[in-house]
Design a protein around this motif. Structure first.
Motif, short mmCIF file in Angstrom:
data_model
loop_
_atom_site.label_atom_id
_atom_site.label_comp_id
_atom_site.label_asym_id
_atom_site.label_seq_id
_atom_site.Cartn_x
_atom_site.Cartn_y
_atom_site.Cartn_z
N UNK A 1 -33.36 27.53 -9.04
CA UNK A 1 -32.53 26.57 -9.06
C UNK A 1 -32.09 26.46 -10.55
N UNK A 2 -32.71 27.22 -11.54
CA UNK A 2 -32.25 27.06 -12.79
C UNK A 2 -30.90 28.13 -12.89
N UNK A 3 -30.44 28.81 -11.94
CA UNK A 3 -29.58 29.64 -11.61
C UNK A 3 -28.29 28.95 -11.33
N UNK A 4 -28.59 27.75 -10.85
CA UNK A 4 -27.04 26.98 -10.33
C UNK A 4 -26.92 25.87 -10.93
N UNK A 5 -25.76 25.70 -11.48
CA UNK A 5 -25.22 24.55 -12.54
C UNK A 5 -25.11 23.47 -11.61
N UNK A 6 -24.43 23.48 -10.34
CA UNK A 6 -24.22 22.34 -9.35
C UNK A 6 -25.59 21.77 -9.01
N UNK B 1 -20.22 31.62 -7.79
CA UNK B 1 -20.22 31.66 -9.19
C UNK B 1 -19.20 30.80 -9.71
N UNK B 2 -17.95 30.69 -8.87
CA UNK B 2 -16.56 30.01 -9.41
C UNK B 2 -16.96 28.75 -8.97
N UNK B 3 -17.54 28.38 -7.76
CA UNK B 3 -17.70 26.71 -7.24
C UNK B 3 -18.87 26.05 -7.63
N UNK B 4 -19.84 26.82 -7.58
CA UNK B 4 -21.28 26.02 -7.94
C UNK B 4 -21.91 26.47 -9.31
N UNK C 1 -23.00 29.50 -10.25
CA UNK C 1 -23.95 30.37 -9.88
C UNK C 1 -24.17 31.65 -11.01
N UNK C 2 -25.25 31.88 -11.37
CA UNK C 2 -25.31 32.53 -12.57
C UNK C 2 -26.34 34.02 -12.13
N UNK C 3 -27.37 33.88 -11.22
CA UNK C 3 -28.43 34.60 -10.82
C UNK C 3 -28.11 35.36 -9.93
N UNK C 4 -29.16 36.43 -9.37
CA UNK C 4 -29.22 36.97 -8.26
C UNK C 4 -29.88 36.53 -7.15
#
Length: 453
Positions: free
Chosen positions: A304-309, A376-379, A381-384
């Motif tokens: 969850x910490x890897x998703x901004x949305x 990455x672009x839409x939500x 996302x920063x992690x694997x």
């Protein structure tokens, strides 16, 4: 002259065939179900791995018909129903690379950035658009004529991708969305018809909508039906279906079955051949016109910490205008609890379909890179991915193309010529799970009475 049906074979344990068998048993009809795979359910498949529970096929069931609700109750599944979380009522559409919520009220319809002022005013003009006398039209033609280009591009185009994995230009309105066609024909307007026809729809058995799955996932539905059947043969690939003097026989990889009064072929059209279906060359050629576009489904888990949305909704759909490489995604762990570990998100992403069939067949690693870039672009996302799975459907959902009457007429001609044979499945009368349930129940009712010859 009529003949009472006493013994039936059903080839294929998809949901339509299972429901038909279940209901026929209620009428004391002897039914054998023969299935090629090791488990029933067709495209409905749930996989549990550690704390992840994923769906390879349909993710939800929309309860809106009393007939379907009563069937689920009679199966004994009411206590197993899992209602979607309230957040699932919120749905997103991508506009200029941003997830915009679909309007859910009059105020949000006025203020939404999904449509320009001109586009909104064009929708308000819908009741004044004359009725079209030509009913054999595509979904795209109908929507652009009645609601305008913006509504086609940013509402119906992604909506069709989400339901049929296809393009509105490829689908017949009358067959893919018969209710929209009915509203225009009866009321001359979608807007007037939606309001004026609500009472009639309730009289036809409509109930308040409820989006559900089951405690053990969607496959709990076909497994429960199968448990209540008297005779099912798994791992039985049917090789031929033959008829002699009004009696039918089925030859499988493990032996010959019969005689039967009736055989139901609950198989996709693309699997039909002249060994398992007594059809002519021309009939088979016509039926093969039905297009099942390829579709890849990626099931991905992220911290969850890897998703901004916030992923505070059902998911998002991508209009073709956005030039993205995915059709959309479901926020599966938002939809239902216990689909992922507490600190994880489960996201189901769809690639290919009738819009981009060339993408669906790419290998898992190539697809993963493509999808992660989009996420990455839409939500944000920063992690694997902490969990990943890939399901490829070379033939996914039948497209009810323009001119689909030719397909339905051909099926009827086969059934009229070969009394005692029925072709059943999601290639007629609706593709959804509730549609298939209703079709199975109605087919059983029809067969359990007398069949006129």
């Amino acid at each position: 002259m009529s003949k009472k049906i006493n013994r039936v074979a059903i080839v294929g344990a998809g949901i339509t065939g299972l429901v038909t068998a279940w209901k026929l048993q209620k009428f004391s009809v002897e039914v054998d179900v023969l299935e090629r795979k090791a488990e029933p359910g067709g495209a409905i498949k749930t996989v549990k791995e550690d704390n992840w529970q994923v769906e390879y096929g349909p993710n939800t069931l929309l309860l809106k018909d009393r007939m379907v609700a009563e069937f689920i109750s009679e199966l004994g599944l009411n206590g197993e129903k899992k209602t979607a979380n309230p957040e699932a009522s919120k749905r997103f559409v991508v506009k200029n690379g941003v997830l915009e919520p679909l309007p859910s009220s009059l105020k949000s319809a006025v203020t939404t950035p999904l449509f320009s002022l001109g586009g909104k005013l064009r929708v308000l003009a819908e009741p004044f658009v004359p009725k079209n006398s030509d009913r054999d039209q595509t979904v795209a033609e109908f929507v652009e004529r009645r609601l305008g280009k913006e509504m086609l591009d940013y509402a119906i185009n992604p909506f069709v991708a989400g339901i049929y994995a296809n393009r509105p230009e490829y689908l017949s309105l009358r067959h893919a969305f018969p209710m929209m066609d009915d509203l225009e024909q009866e009321y001359g307007s979608l807007i007037w018809g939606t309001f004026a026809g609500s009472k009639k729809r309730k009289e036809k058995g409509r109930i308040d909508r409820e989006l559900i799955s089951f405690e053990k996932g969607m496959q709990q539905l076909p497994l429960t039906i199968a448990e209540q059947l008297n005779s099912m043969y798994l791992n039985h690939e049917v090789r031929s279906v033959t008829e002699e003097d009004g009696e039918w026989s089925v030859e499988s990889s493990l032996g010959k079955f019969g005689p039967y009064d009736h055989v139901i072929l609950n198989t996709p059209i693309y699997k039909l051949n002249q060994e398992i279906a007594p059809v002519t060359d021309q009939e088979l050629k016509t039926l093969k016109k039905v297009n099942y576009p390829p579709l890849s489904v990626l099931l991905l888990g992220f911290k969850k910490e890897d998703v901004k949305h916030e992923l505070d909704g059902f998911g998002f759909l991508v209009p073709e205008q956005e030039n993205r490489n995915i059709l959309g995604a479901l926020f599966s762990s938002t939809l239902f609890d216990e689909r992922a570990p507490k600190d994880m998100h489960l996201i189901t992403v769809f690639v290919g379909g009738g819009r981009q069939p060339e993408l669906a067949g790419k290998d898992s690693e190539e697809l993963l890179k493509l999808v992660v870039k989009e996420l990455n672009d839409l939500i944000g996302l920063s992690g694997e991915p902490q969990f990943k799975d890939h399901v490829y459907w070379p033939q996914s959902i039948p497209g009810y193309h323009e001119g689909y009457d030719e397909i339905l007429d051909t099926i009827k001609n086969i059934e009229d010529r070969k009394r005692g044979l029925t072709l059943a499945g999601n290639f007629r009368n609706g593709i959804s799970v509730p549609d298939c349930i209703k079709n199975g129940l109605k087919l059983a009712d029809q067969l359990a009475g007398s069949v006129s010859y």
